[in-house]
Design a protein around this motif. Structure first.
Motif, PDB file in Angstrom:
ATOM      1  N   ILE A 135      -9.879  12.460  23.831  1.00  0.00           N
ATOM      2  CA  ILE A 135      -9.481  13.501  22.876  1.00  0.00           C
ATOM      3  C   ILE A 135      -7.972  13.695  22.905  1.00  0.00           C
ATOM      4  CG2 ILE A 135      -9.667  15.954  22.311  1.00  0.00           C
ATOM      5  CD1 ILE A 135     -12.523  15.847  23.411  1.00  0.00           C
ATOM      6  N   GLY A 136      -7.397  13.700  24.103  1.00  0.00           N
ATOM      7  CA  GLY A 136      -5.947  13.862  24.229  1.00  0.00           C
ATOM      8  C   GLY A 136      -5.195  12.740  23.537  1.00  0.00           C
ATOM      9  N   CYS A 137      -5.661  11.510  23.708  1.00  0.00           N
ATOM     10  CA  CYS A 137      -5.019  10.356  23.060  1.00  0.00           C
ATOM     11  C   CYS A 137      -5.081  10.480  21.544  1.00  0.00           C
ATOM     12  CB  CYS A 137      -5.683   9.059  23.513  1.00  0.00           C
ATOM     13  SG  CYS A 137      -5.340   8.637  25.239  1.00  0.00           S
ATOM     14  N   VAL A 138      -6.240  10.912  21.036  1.00  0.00           N
ATOM     15  CA  VAL A 138      -6.408  11.062  19.589  1.00  0.00           C
ATOM     16  C   VAL A 138      -5.461  12.126  19.055  1.00  0.00           C
ATOM     17  CG1 VAL A 138      -7.995  11.815  17.777  1.00  0.00           C
ATOM     18  CG2 VAL A 138      -8.777  10.226  19.533  1.00  0.00           C
ATOM     19  N   ILE A 139      -5.350  13.253  19.757  1.00  0.00           N
ATOM     20  CA  ILE A 139      -4.480  14.334  19.303  1.00  0.00           C
ATOM     21  C   ILE A 139      -3.029  13.878  19.259  1.00  0.00           C
ATOM     22  CG2 ILE A 139      -3.549  16.603  19.932  1.00  0.00           C
ATOM     23  CD1 ILE A 139      -6.337  17.305  20.987  1.00  0.00           C
ATOM     24  N   VAL A 140      -2.580  13.168  20.294  1.00  0.00           N
ATOM     25  CA  VAL A 140      -1.197  12.673  20.333  1.00  0.00           C
ATOM     26  C   VAL A 140      -0.938  11.702  19.199  1.00  0.00           C
ATOM     27  CG1 VAL A 140       0.437  11.286  21.660  1.00  0.00           C
ATOM     28  CG2 VAL A 140      -0.894  13.064  22.798  1.00  0.00           C
ATOM     29  N   LEU A 141      -1.882  10.794  18.938  1.00  0.00           N
ATOM     30  CA  LEU A 141      -1.712   9.811  17.874  1.00  0.00           C
ATOM     31  C   LEU A 141      -1.637  10.471  16.513  1.00  0.00           C
ATOM     32  CD1 LEU A 141      -1.453   6.864  17.169  1.00  0.00           C
ATOM     33  CD2 LEU A 141      -3.922   6.659  17.155  1.00  0.00           C
ATOM     34  N   VAL A 142      -2.501  11.457  16.274  1.00  0.00           N
ATOM     35  CA  VAL A 142      -2.469  12.182  15.000  1.00  0.00           C
ATOM     36  C   VAL A 142      -1.141  12.894  14.832  1.00  0.00           C
ATOM     37  CG1 VAL A 142      -3.464  14.118  13.720  1.00  0.00           C
ATOM     38  CG2 VAL A 142      -4.962  12.446  14.822  1.00  0.00           C
ATOM     39  N   ALA A 143      -0.636  13.524  15.899  1.00  0.00           N
ATOM     40  CA  ALA A 143       0.647  14.236  15.816  1.00  0.00           C
ATOM     41  C   ALA A 143       1.783  13.278  15.502  1.00  0.00           C
ATOM     42  CB  ALA A 143       0.921  14.971  17.128  1.00  0.00           C
ATOM     43  N   LEU A 144       1.758  12.086  16.106  1.00  0.00           N
ATOM     44  CA  LEU A 144       2.798  11.094  15.836  1.00  0.00           C
ATOM     45  C   LEU A 144       2.751  10.635  14.395  1.00  0.00           C
ATOM     46  CD1 LEU A 144       2.657   8.928  19.087  1.00  0.00           C
ATOM     47  CD2 LEU A 144       4.476  10.488  18.393  1.00  0.00           C
ATOM     48  N   LEU A 145       1.550  10.420  13.868  1.00  0.00           N
ATOM     49  CA  LEU A 145       1.412   9.958  12.488  1.00  0.00           C
ATOM     50  C   LEU A 145       1.897  11.013  11.509  1.00  0.00           C
ATOM     51  CD1 LEU A 145      -2.085   8.225  12.664  1.00  0.00           C
ATOM     52  CD2 LEU A 145       0.094   7.102  12.216  1.00  0.00           C
ATOM     53  N   GLU A 146       1.533  12.265  11.745  1.00  0.00           N
ATOM     54  CA  GLU A 146       1.895  13.315  10.811  1.00  0.00           C
ATOM     55  C   GLU A 146       3.363  13.700  10.928  1.00  0.00           C
ATOM     56  OE1 GLU A 146      -0.834  16.502  11.384  1.00  0.00           O
ATOM     57  OE2 GLU A 146      -2.424  15.505  10.242  1.00  0.00           O
ATOM     58  N   GLY A 147       4.000  13.417  12.075  1.00  0.00           N
ATOM     59  CA  GLY A 147       5.407  13.763  12.264  1.00  0.00           C
ATOM     60  C   GLY A 147       6.354  12.634  11.944  1.00  0.00           C
ATOM     61  N   SER A 148       5.823  11.502  11.465  1.00  0.00           N
ATOM     62  CA  SER A 148       6.670  10.334  11.222  1.00  0.00           C
ATOM     63  C   SER A 148       7.635  10.552  10.073  1.00  0.00           C
ATOM     64  CB  SER A 148       5.792   9.106  10.945  1.00  0.00           C
ATOM     65  OG  SER A 148       4.982   9.327   9.811  1.00  0.00           O
ATOM     66  N   ALA A 149       7.320  11.494   9.163  1.00  0.00           N
ATOM     67  CA  ALA A 149       8.186  11.731   8.018  1.00  0.00           C
ATOM     68  C   ALA A 149       9.022  12.995   8.201  1.00  0.00           C
ATOM     69  CB  ALA A 149       7.337  11.841   6.747  1.00  0.00           C
ATOM     70  N   ALA A 150       9.216  13.424   9.464  1.00  0.00           N
ATOM     71  CA  ALA A 150       9.956  14.651   9.716  1.00  0.00           C
ATOM     72  C   ALA A 150      11.408  14.502   9.294  1.00  0.00           C
ATOM     73  CB  ALA A 150       9.874  15.011  11.203  1.00  0.00           C
ATOM     74  N   GLN A 151      12.004  15.625   8.900  1.00  0.00           N
ATOM     75  CA  GLN A 151      13.390  15.612   8.476  1.00  0.00           C
ATOM     76  C   GLN A 151      14.324  15.487   9.679  1.00  0.00           C
ATOM     77  OE1 GLN A 151      11.148  17.896   7.154  1.00  0.00           O
ATOM     78  NE2 GLN A 151      10.927  16.684   5.309  1.00  0.00           N
ATOM     79  N   THR A 152      15.578  15.060   9.400  1.00  0.00           N
ATOM     80  CA  THR A 152      16.564  14.834  10.447  1.00  0.00           C
ATOM     81  C   THR A 152      17.695  15.841  10.314  1.00  0.00           C
ATOM     82  OG1 THR A 152      16.057  12.470  10.471  1.00  0.00           O
ATOM     83  CG2 THR A 152      18.146  13.147  11.449  1.00  0.00           C
ATOM     84  N   THR A 153      18.181  16.339  11.433  1.00  0.00           N
ATOM     85  CA  THR A 153      19.356  17.212  11.464  1.00  0.00           C
ATOM     86  C   THR A 153      20.556  16.382  11.904  1.00  0.00           C
ATOM     87  OG1 THR A 153      18.041  19.174  11.968  1.00  0.00           O
ATOM     88  CG2 THR A 153      20.381  19.264  12.507  1.00  0.00           C
ATOM     89  N   HIS A 154      21.588  16.360  11.084  1.00  0.00           N
ATOM     90  CA  HIS A 154      22.792  15.579  11.378  1.00  0.00           C
ATOM     91  C   HIS A 154      23.926  16.531  11.764  1.00  0.00           C
ATOM     92  CE1 HIS A 154      20.915  12.011   9.491  1.00  0.00           C
ATOM     93  NE2 HIS A 154      20.521  12.844   8.551  1.00  0.00           N
ATOM     94  N   ILE A 155      24.411  16.429  12.999  1.00  0.00           N
ATOM     95  CA  ILE A 155      25.571  17.198  13.432  1.00  0.00           C
ATOM     96  C   ILE A 155      26.814  16.435  12.978  1.00  0.00           C
ATOM     97  CG2 ILE A 155      26.750  18.289  15.370  1.00  0.00           C
ATOM     98  CD1 ILE A 155      23.898  19.277  14.938  1.00  0.00           C
ATOM     99  N   VAL A 156      27.528  16.998  12.013  1.00  0.00           N
ATOM    100  CA  VAL A 156      28.657  16.279  11.415  1.00  0.00           C
ATOM    101  C   VAL A 156      29.720  15.968  12.469  1.00  0.00           C
ATOM    102  CG1 VAL A 156      30.493  16.402   9.695  1.00  0.00           C
ATOM    103  CG2 VAL A 156      28.217  17.301   9.163  1.00  0.00           C
ATOM    104  N   LEU A 157      30.040  14.701  12.589  1.00  0.00           N
ATOM    105  CA  LEU A 157      30.983  14.141  13.566  1.00  0.00           C
ATOM    106  C   LEU A 157      30.567  14.439  15.004  1.00  0.00           C
ATOM    107  CD1 LEU A 157      33.388  12.297  13.016  1.00  0.00           C
ATOM    108  CD2 LEU A 157      34.894  14.217  13.447  1.00  0.00           C
ATOM    109  N   ASP A 158      29.273  14.642  15.190  1.00  0.00           N
ATOM    110  CA  ASP A 158      28.678  14.800  16.520  1.00  0.00           C
ATOM    111  C   ASP A 158      29.383  15.900  17.322  1.00  0.00           C
ATOM    112  OD1 ASP A 158      26.855  12.711  15.891  1.00  0.00           O
ATOM    113  OD2 ASP A 158      28.397  11.235  16.366  1.00  0.00           O
ATOM    114  N   ASN A 159      29.772  15.578  18.566  1.00  0.00           N
ATOM    115  CA  ASN A 159      30.340  16.594  19.455  1.00  0.00           C
ATOM    116  C   ASN A 159      31.717  17.086  19.013  1.00  0.00           C
ATOM    117  OD1 ASN A 159      28.095  16.464  21.123  1.00  0.00           O
ATOM    118  ND2 ASN A 159      28.976  14.870  22.433  1.00  0.00           N
ATOM    119  N   GLN A 160      32.417  16.304  18.206  1.00  0.00           N
ATOM    120  CA  GLN A 160      33.753  16.731  17.769  1.00  0.00           C
ATOM    121  C   GLN A 160      33.684  17.881  16.771  1.00  0.00           C
ATOM    122  OE1 GLN A 160      36.674  13.522  16.963  1.00  0.00           O
ATOM    123  NE2 GLN A 160      35.005  12.116  17.437  1.00  0.00           N
ATOM    124  N   GLY A 161      32.638  17.893  15.966  1.00  0.00           N
ATOM    125  CA  GLY A 161      32.479  18.954  14.988  1.00  0.00           C
ATOM    126  C   GLY A 161      33.336  18.735  13.755  1.00  0.00           C
TER     127      GLY A 161
END
Length: 201
Positions: free
Chosen positions: A8-34
């Motif tokens: 059951i644990g394996c199935v839950i993890v796999l489902v979460a990975l599949l559903e989170g594959s299209a998650a949005q990305t946060t881009h920190i502009v110029l990383d640590n320099q800001g």
């Protein structure tokens, strides 16, 4: 019992990975320099953007010291000329500035403080449409088939890749699967399969 919970644990993890594959990305502009006047020259933001992939739904985060910088979206003409007489939306002055990318295409940002843009504090990015905003593939004319219906199988509601012969005896037709539907169907199948395994143990 432990084996059952492990499955059951394996199935839950796999489902979460599949559903989170299209998650949005946060881009920190110029990383640590800001968001600053770049010490590496005017190409600093161009080089940073070249290493990223920007999609609709992603977020840009501009980190800077208040009262020393700001963020304004402008047209390409204003970007090239480093002018802020006509901005797209308000000038954002309170850090951190979080901008969610809602439309595909070219987007241009500058700092409107005196000469900051001329010194290289400007960012141009190209935003691609996310998979969720892509139009659905065209569907062919429904066909009749014999045997069990789709609702009787473990993947009920999933679009088949091919359909059977038409009622008129014509050739089979191919229906390209929608990526979102495939993920949803795979998730449903895994949940049903885990329930079946639990019943068998």
């Amino acid at each position: 019992m432990a084996h059952c919970f492990g499955l059951i644990g394996c199935v839950i993890v796999l489902v979460a990975l599949l559903e989170g594959s299209a998650a949005q990305t946060t881009h920190i502009v110029l990383d640590n320099q800001g968001w600053i006047i770049p010490t590496a020259g005017a190409s600093a933001y161009t080089n940073w953007a070249a290493t990223k992939t920007f999609m609709v739904g992603d977020t840009l985060v501009f980190n800077f010291a208040n009262n020393q910088h700001d963020v304004a979206e402008v047209t390409k003409m204003a970007y090239d000329a480093c002018t802020a007489t006509q901005t797209i939306g308000p000038i954002l002055m309170n850090a951190p500035v979080n901008i969610t990318l809602t439309t595909p295409g070219e987007h241009y940002y500058i700092c409107t403080f005196t000469q900051h843009c001329s010194f290289g504090q400007k960012l141009a990015i190209n935003v691609s449409g996310s998979p969720s905003t892509a139009p659905a593939p065209p569907m062919t004319t429904p066909t009749t088939t014999s045997g069990p219906t789709a609702a009787e199988g473990p993947t009920a509601g999933c679009p088949p890749e091919t359909s059977g012969p038409t009622a008129a005896g014509g050739p089979t037709s191919t229906i390209p699967p929608n990526s979102a539907s495939v993920v949803a169907c795979t998730s449903r199948f895994l949940v049903i399969a885990s329930m079946f395994i639990m019943l068998m143990l």
